[in-house]
Write an enzyme that holds these catalytic residues in place. Structure first.
Site, short mmCIF file in Angstrom:
data_model
loop_
_atom_site.label_atom_id
_atom_site.label_comp_id
_atom_site.label_asym_id
_atom_site.label_seq_id
_atom_site.Cartn_x
_atom_site.Cartn_y
_atom_site.Cartn_z
N GLU A 265 0.88 -1.17 0.00
CA GLU A 265 0.00 0.00 0.00
C GLU A 265 0.91 1.21 0.00
O GLU A 265 1.69 1.40 0.94
CB GLU A 265 -0.90 0.00 1.23
CG GLU A 265 -1.85 1.16 1.29
CD GLU A 265 -2.44 1.35 2.67
OE1 GLU A 265 -2.31 2.46 3.22
OE2 GLU A 265 -3.02 0.39 3.20
N CYS A 302 -3.37 6.92 5.46
CA CYS A 302 -3.31 6.61 4.03
C CYS A 302 -4.58 7.02 3.31
O CYS A 302 -4.58 7.21 2.09
CB CYS A 302 -3.05 5.12 3.83
SG CYS A 302 -4.09 4.05 4.84
#
Length: 508
Positions: A265, A302
């Site tokens: 990620e 994120c």
């Protein structure tokens, strides 16, 4: 366990706490610094070999035994709750309430994965019965199920010392799948990592697991991380971090003689599309919600919604004014590390230096502390300057004024892969929203209506991933029970005697 935990400063490898010749000092936001062993390729090699040895038994354990192990890890983390909160807050500067909430998420996902594997549906068992009378050739008996792939390497994340680190989602899903884990601890919170590793060690002893099923290698250099990705016994990698670092490790994983999956990620600006009717009816409320989401955890999520796109006009000006007012109330706060704070200021200054943006609010923090920044630009400038599309990790927001619906659609088409995209809409916006939906569904792993992306539900239906550069594998998630599938592979058995089949395929 009470507070005042003092770290050993060692690695946990195959059930033993071991040191290294080299050490590094932690750099906490508050409280005392501690010395930690700095792992090298030698420690990674020892841990990977122990994980491979453990896999021969752990990979074949029953789902019930693995579930009991996951529950035991959650129990042991909870037993160390106060000590974990204290050292994690010291190392990261995050408030205790945030640490407590993240600890609950960590134990909750361990228990969720335990419940999920006990049901057995994730195995995707299939049976095509034999038909010896079929012409022109007999049909064989085929049974298929998912099996664990082998030892998994996991990188701790800087911004989640618990939920995405030592016993976080990657570790929990790999262990649930039946894969031993080697964690490369993050140097931003090594004491937290050690204490959680201690909880896992206690759970290993309590449930009688092979000691090689989990190891923690501490390090503040690239050597251990590169060695983990390149080690021939490691069969997959879980990573949460920067685009630059993740891409470098991804390239290493693909350059191996035996390439392996790298589930990274990496980066996302999580654009918000503010449609006209919604902006006119409740622009101030949306602005306040956006400001809160943008600055949550000093913007170090994120899923931080860094970009808002709206049709130009008076409603956008009102929205910007309300957002600026809300952001001005946010006090400067420490970021997770000095390096992250410096990178934030560097990224912000790079955007400001393009001379195609207007600053509405500028932070003045120094050292680890920073406040929010708010900028605006036109849709034309955004489309012509790819640097505006890059993530600035922190409380950085930019409003893009699109001159028409057509330009808004073109902006959506030019957005890179994202973890999330959001529509703020009312019923009168349905036609424009419908035009945006095919684009946003292609661009993001999660599409949200009238909400904000921060706060990721850990559940069966969650997708936390997306097209590159949001992640390195568009078909997987790092949050939710589907994450377990990353560490499995399908195996078919043809005309196999039942006595030789895996236990979960017998009597199918």
């Amino acid at each position: 366990m009470s507070r005042n935990f003092k770290p050993r400063g060692k690695h946990l490898i195959a059930g033993e706490w071991v040191g290294s010749e080299e050490t590094f000092a932690s750099d906490p936001a508050t409280g005392p610094s501690h010395s930690f062993a700095a792992g090298t390729a030698a420690e990674v090699d020892r841990a990977a070999k122990a994980a491979e040895e453990a896999f021969w038994t752990y990979g074949a354990t029953s789902r019930g035994k693995r579930a009991a192990f996951l529950h035991a890890i959650a129990d042991e983390i909870e037993a160390r709750g106060e000590a974990i909160t204290e050292i994690a807050a010291q190392e990261t500067g995050l408030p205790e309430a945030r640490i407590n909430g993240e600890r609950g998420r960590t134990t909750g996902q361990l228990r969720l994965f335990a419940s999920h594997i006990e049901k057995g549906e994730y195995l995707d068992r299939r049976h095509d019965p034999a038909n010896p009378e079929r012409q022109p050739l007999p049909k064989p008996d085929l049974k298929l199920m998912q099996l664990p792939i082998g030892p998994v390497g996991v990188f701790g994340a800087s911004n989640f010392p618990l939920a995405f680190s030592t016993a976080g989602g990657d570790t929990a899903s790999a262990l649930a799948a039946g894969c031993p884990v080697v964690v490369k601890g993050h140097p931003a919170h090594p004491g937290t990592g050690e204490l959680v590793a201690e909880a896992i060690e206690a759970a290993i002893r309590k449930t009688g697991q092979h000691p090689g099923v989990f190891s923690l290698v501490q390090s503040n250099t690239n050597e251990a991380g590169e060695a983990l990705v390149k080690h021939p016994l490691i069969r997959a990698i879980g990573f949460t971090g920067s685009l630059r670092g993740g891409r470098a490790l991804f390239n290493l994983a693909q350059a191996r003689p035996n390439p392996i999956p790298f589930y990274g990620e990496l980066g996302s600006v999580n654009p918000q599309f503010l449609l006209p009717a919604a902006l006119a009816a409740r622009g101030e409320k949306i602005a306040q919600g956006w400001a809160a989401s943008l600055t949550m955890g000093v913007g170090q999520f994120c899923t931080n919604p860094g970009v808002a796109i709206a049709l130009d006009g008076s409603d956008v000006e009102s929205f910007l004014g309300a957002a600026q007012t809300a952001l001005e109330q946010i006090a400067e706060q420490p970021m997770l590390t000095a390096g992250i704070a410096n990178a934030y200021r560097s990224g912000r200054d790079k955007v400001i230096g393009l001379n195609c943006v207007r600053s509405r609010l500028a932070s003045k923090g120094e050292g680890r502390k920073t406040g929010p920044d708010l900028l605006e630009t036109t849709g034309e400038e955004w489309l012509s300057n790819p640097a505006l599309h890059e993530e600035v990790f922190g409380p950085f927001g930019i409003v893009v004024r699109a001159r028409s619906e057509e330009e808004m659609l073109e902006i959506a088409r030019r957005v890179e892969g994202q973890l999330t995209c959001t529509l703020h809409m009312d019923e009168a916006d349905t036609a424009l929203a419908a035009a945006l939906m095919p684009i946003l569904s292609r661009k993001a792993g999660r599409v949200i209506a009238n909400g904000f992306p921060t706060g990721v539900e850990v559940s069966d239906a969650m997708m936390h991933g997306g097209p590159y550069p949001a992640s390195t594998n568009v078909s997987t998630t790092s949050v939710g029970t589907l994450a377990i599938r990353r560490f499995l592979r399908p195996v078919a058995y043809q005309d196999m005697p039942e006595s030789l089949l895996p236990a979960d395929l017998k009597d199918l």
